[in-house]
Enzyme design. Structure first.
Site, short mmCIF file in Angstrom:
data_model
loop_
_atom_site.label_atom_id
_atom_site.label_comp_id
_atom_site.label_asym_id
_atom_site.label_seq_id
_atom_site.Cartn_x
_atom_site.Cartn_y
_atom_site.Cartn_z
N HIS A 193 4.02 -5.51 -0.64
CA HIS A 193 3.21 -4.39 -1.33
C HIS A 193 1.98 -4.88 -2.20
O HIS A 193 1.11 -4.28 -2.19
CB HIS A 193 4.37 -3.98 -2.16
N ASP A 245 10.07 -10.32 -1.25
CA ASP A 245 10.56 -8.92 -1.34
C ASP A 245 9.37 -8.14 -1.81
O ASP A 245 9.40 -6.97 -1.27
CB ASP A 245 11.64 -8.78 -2.56
N LYS A 278 1.51 6.23 -1.38
CA LYS A 278 1.29 6.72 -2.76
C LYS A 278 -0.03 7.39 -2.79
O LYS A 278 -1.22 6.82 -2.47
CB LYS A 278 1.55 5.64 -3.60
#
Length: 491
Positions: free
Chosen positions: A241, A236, A183
């Site tokens: 992340h 997850d 990103k």
């Protein structure tokens, strides 16, 4: 306008080519790079899956995927046709023998091309696919393999996958992808910190009060219940992340932008994460699970209903943590992380809150309101610095917080490439800066395992929260008992 630099000619092989990730993310990303002339005309995208399809049938599927996932304004009919002409399909059994000779014959047509192998499959197939690539002579100096998360579900399974892939590919040819690192705003963290003296000199415990990282989703499990119920929010989202974002926030300056120099500093952050002892788990962690509620004014069912199974589940769909880094720069600065499904907004942001002024000459009640740096990752990427300014007009000195706001797309007046677009081109170039190294993955799992084990030793059910809210009330208490509050002025 930024300059588009073409990459070398390549034959990209996508395993799992009929799956959701390929159709929703990979094909649109490759289309955009082709449209912008970054992909050379002689390159090919080889779709590989077990379905018995012909190339023409697969191109029809790809065309439908582009129609669904690429805005009409970006679909140039002639360009779409030319892009589809670069697709080929081979029926291959990743874990078996079928189709490998056909794939080898196809790739032999361009022996000098870069060969990225993208494993958009279940991680259980990573080892078998890599062994078959080796057995059929399909790995050379210009080969790379891309691994999607999750890489394991704990440290032991992550090591097993890394061992299997590492027997075939050297570490320099393994690209463990985390799309968050592609990103624009995430990469701008490096520029913000290390190219701006004003921020780097303030980036420490003397000036920063605390840091918040929020990754919120409005969706539920969306047909992924089988996977998600064995995973949960920690595995997850947070273990990969969010810890990667924490690394970029907390790392020291690397000696250069060389891939290993950057990843060495990120690894130090992961190793500096203070484990949460079992007796501190109730005060420093919150697990939640959504129940029926409303999102965007529409009623939605609870997690157990979304699973489609008539049973209770102990899987968390929300997690909030208070973390600490054991480094001189960050001593005493808490990092509050939260992520969850069925929250009020889809948003990812980082909030760096500076300390309040110890003394103020202003009588205004807001005069000592702390400055904040808000880094938005989605839905609209940008950076906002909240500073105190005088309200215009007569009547005294009245202060209010004003945002110095930078929206990247508006400021630079151009479309920003999707994370997958950038990362796929980095794979072709062989630039691993934005990819995770083996020791990073395993260090993250080593820390996460201590928390997962502590939760397993205290098998309490997750706290319920209505869909459309910001999680259990215990998550509010987690931060407010420290005299702080979650940043929810999101827009």
């Amino acid at each position: 306008m930024h300059k588009i630099i073409p990459v070398a000619a390549f034959d990209a092989v996508v395993f799992g080519a009929t799956g959701d990730l390929t159709m929703r993310k990979l094909l649109p990303a490759l289309y955009y790079r082709f449209r912008d002339r970054q992909i050379p005309e002689e390159s090919r995208i080889v779709a590989a899956a077990r379905s018995h399809l012909g190339t023409a049938e697969y191109r029809d599927l790809a065309a439908a995927a582009l129609e669904r996932h690429v805005p009409a304004a970006d679909r140039e009919p002639d360009t779409v046709t030319r892009f589809l002409d670069h697709l080929a399909y081979v029926a291959v059994d990743g874990a078996g023998e079928a189709g490998w000779e056909d794939l080898a014959n196809l790739l032999a047509e361009h022996p000098d091309h870069v060969r990225p192998y993208y494993l958009a499959t279940s991680p259980s197939l990573y080892g078998a696919i890599c062994r078959n690539l080796s057995a059929h002579g399909l790995i050379g100096e210009r080969s790379r393999v891309v691994l999607e998360k999750p890489i394991g579900h704990d440290l032991a399974s992550a090591r097993a996958i890394n061992d299997q892939v590492g027997k075939v590919f050297p570490e320099s040819q393994i690209f463990r992808i985390d799309h968050y690192l592609g990103k624009e705003t995430v990469q701008n963290l490096l520029a913000l910190r290390f190219a701006n003296t004003i921020f780097e000199r303030l980036w420490n415990a003397d000036v920063i009060d605390h840091v918040q990282i929020t990754v919120a989703e409005t969706v539920g499990v969306e047909g992924r219940g089988g996977y998600y119920d064995t995973s949960g929010a920690l595995r997850d989202m947070l273990q990969n992340h969010m810890l990667q974002l924490l690394c970029l926030l907390g790392m020291e300056s690397p000696l250069s932008l060389d891939a290993d120099a950057v990843r060495d500093e990120k690894l130090k952050v992961l190793r500096a994460l203070r484990p949460i002892p079992a007796h501190e788990v109730p005060m420093r962690t919150v697990r939640g699970q959504y129940v029926a509620g409303a999102v965007n004014g529409q009623p939605v069912p609870g997690y157990v209903t979304d699973l489609g199974e008539d049973r209770a589940s102990l899987t968390e769909t929300f997690v909030a943590l208070k973390l600490e880094l054991m480094t001189p720069r960050w001593a005493g600065v808490p990092f509050y992380l939260r992520t969850g499904k069925r929250l009020p907004q889809k948003v990812s942001e980082i909030v760096v809150q500076f300390r309040s002024s110890p003394f103020s000459i202003f009588s205004d009640e807001f005069a000592r309101e702390p400055n904040r740096l808000v880094i938005r990752l989605q839905p609209q990427e940008g950076i906002k610095l909240e500073v105190m300014t005088k309200e215009p007009g007569p009547g005294g000195m009245r202060l209010r917080a004003t945002g110095l706001d930078i929206s990247f797309e508006e400021t630079f007046n151009q479309r920003y490439p999707d994370a997958y677009e950038r990362l796929l081109m980095d794979v072709v170039r062989g630039n691993a800066t934005l990819f995770m190294r083996r020791d990073e993955v395993e260090a993250a799992w080593a820390w996460a395992d201590t928390l997962l084990n502590a939760w397993a030793d205290r098998p309490e059910p997750p706290r319920p929260y209505p869909a459309g809210t910001w999680g259990p009330t215990a998550a509010i208490a987690l931060i407010e008992r420290d005299g702080r509050t979650w940043h929810e002025d999101i827009g």
